[in-house]
Motif scaffolding. Structure first.
Motif, PDB file in Angstrom:
ATOM      1  N   LYS A  74      -2.678  11.473  -9.248  1.00  0.00           N
ATOM      2  CA  LYS A  74      -3.311  12.413  -8.963  1.00  0.00           C
ATOM      3  C   LYS A  74      -2.798  13.905  -9.214  1.00  0.00           C
ATOM      4  N   GLY A  75      -1.716  13.932  -9.589  1.00  0.00           N
ATOM      5  CA  GLY A  75      -0.920  15.125  -9.746  1.00  0.00           C
ATOM      6  C   GLY A  75      -0.193  15.692  -8.469  1.00  0.00           C
ATOM      7  N   GLU A  76      -0.449  14.957  -7.315  1.00  0.00           N
ATOM      8  CA  GLU A  76      -0.039  15.589  -5.862  1.00  0.00           C
ATOM      9  C   GLU A  76       1.477  15.558  -5.842  1.00  0.00           C
ATOM     10  N   GLY A 102       0.907  -1.290   0.134  1.00  0.00           N
ATOM     11  CA  GLY A 102      -0.017   0.017   0.101  1.00  0.00           C
ATOM     12  C   GLY A 102       0.865   1.380   0.042  1.00  0.00           C
ATOM     13  N   ASN A 103       2.047   1.304   0.688  1.00  0.00           N
ATOM     14  CA  ASN A 103       2.919   2.428   0.744  1.00  0.00           C
ATOM     15  C   ASN A 103       3.384   2.645  -0.755  1.00  0.00           C
ATOM     16  N   SER A 104       3.837   1.553  -1.646  1.00  0.00           N
ATOM     17  CA  SER A 104       4.482   1.903  -2.702  1.00  0.00           C
ATOM     18  C   SER A 104       3.163   2.284  -3.657  1.00  0.00           C
ATOM     19  N   PHE A 105       1.862   1.809  -3.664  1.00  0.00           N
ATOM     20  CA  PHE A 105       0.884   2.160  -4.437  1.00  0.00           C
ATOM     21  C   PHE A 105       0.300   3.435  -3.976  1.00  0.00           C
ATOM     22  N   ALA A 109       0.012   6.565  -6.549  1.00  0.00           N
ATOM     23  CA  ALA A 109      -1.512   7.271  -6.385  1.00  0.00           C
ATOM     24  C   ALA A 109      -1.136   8.913  -6.485  1.00  0.00           C
ATOM     25  N   ALA A 110      -0.109   9.349  -5.606  1.00  0.00           N
ATOM     26  CA  ALA A 110       0.282  10.588  -5.542  1.00  0.00           C
ATOM     27  C   ALA A 110       0.461  11.338  -6.800  1.00  0.00           C
ATOM     28  N   ALA A 113      -7.332   0.830 -13.143  1.00  0.00           N
ATOM     29  CA  ALA A 113      -7.718  -0.434 -12.995  1.00  0.00           C
ATOM     30  C   ALA A 113      -7.250  -1.481 -11.975  1.00  0.00           C
ATOM     31  N   ALA A 114      -5.868  -1.162 -11.545  1.00  0.00           N
ATOM     32  CA  ALA A 114      -5.408  -1.705 -10.280  1.00  0.00           C
ATOM     33  C   ALA A 114      -6.142  -1.417  -9.173  1.00  0.00           C
ATOM     34  N   GLY A 115      -6.383  -0.064  -8.943  1.00  0.00           N
ATOM     35  CA  GLY A 115      -7.081   0.382  -8.021  1.00  0.00           C
ATOM     36  C   GLY A 115      -8.486  -0.293  -7.804  1.00  0.00           C
ATOM     37  N   GLN A 116      -9.080  -0.334  -8.707  1.00  0.00           N
ATOM     38  CA  GLN A 116     -10.667  -0.732  -8.762  1.00  0.00           C
ATOM     39  C   GLN A 116     -10.443  -2.182  -8.201  1.00  0.00           C
TER      40      GLN A 116
END
Lengths: 150, 150
Positions: B55-57, B44-47, B51-52, B135-138
């Motif tokens: 999301k453009g963060e 989850g840390n790497s995912f 994600a950041a 797709a992976a997040g889903q």
């Protein structure tokens, strides 16, 4: 200021900076502690499976050992980012922070040793795996002796 | 017995057997729970770091995203061995065991999706990374909705 003092000061600054920026990714110190302990739990499981083969307690299966060595190698670069300043605690001795140059050196030796173990495991030579496993295990022990709570 | 009943029975047996033998590696159920939670913490840390970027963060750095996607892909095959019978508890809903075929199917979809994410990340095409990440997040969400405690 003598040269080796300048070098030491520079090293300390680099370690402090990299630790500081790495810590920024964790919202709370507990998150960093949980993360690094999780990495070692997963890494230790795969390392333990290779240990069983090396000790003759489990049959040698090339694919299994290769997979576990790859897991160990992949995870070996991860925990160090979670030892930033302000994350003292868990199973880590205070020396992780007070003697961070030595800790960093240990971390680098471990990563090199498990990379060699991975190379041996992918090639599938059990004698080389045993040698590389012994050397890798020694880097675990050396670091645990000085930096992990009993 | 109709063919699809035979197939279902065979699948159930294979799942039960593989779960049984996988569980054997953990001394206690708590060890299995700790292991699978540790895998998801690191994964989850790497995912989350990917994600950041998506999301453009955080800025897109190809090497960083490629490394994190490789960590996710490597870890994606690991937690399932720690959901053997007798290891109920932790954050897992009872449906992990009562509807193990569906759980297994979700686990396989997740592994395929993060393998695609890793392929996109290694190639360095941010648009493809974003699509594969979605797709992976889903697959994470779908499985958490049914099988993870709120």
């Amino acid at each position: 200021m003598k040269l080796h003092h300048i070098l030491l000061a520079t090293t300390a600054t680099v370690v402090a900076l990299s630790a500081g920026s790495a810590f920024a990714q964790f919202q709370k110190p507990e998150d960093a502690i949980k993360y690094r302990q999780s990495v070692f739990t997963v890494l230790g499981n795969s390392f333990g499976k290779i240990a069983a083969v090396v000790k003759g307690e489990a049959p040698y299966n090339k694919d299994e050992v290769a997979k576990n060595a790859a897991v160990v190698a992949t995870l070996s670069s991860l925990p160090w980012q979670a030892f930033g300043s302000g994350t003292e605690g868990g199973k880590a001795q205070p020396e992780v922070w007070s003697d961070s140059a030595k800790f960093k050196s240990n971390a680098e030796k471990m990563q090199l040793a498990v990379a060699s173990l991975n190379t041996a495991a992918q090639s599938g030579d059990l004698d080389n795996i045993k040698k590389a496993f012994g050397a890798a295990g020694q880097t675990c022990k050396t670091c645990h002796d000085d930096f992990k709570k009993k």
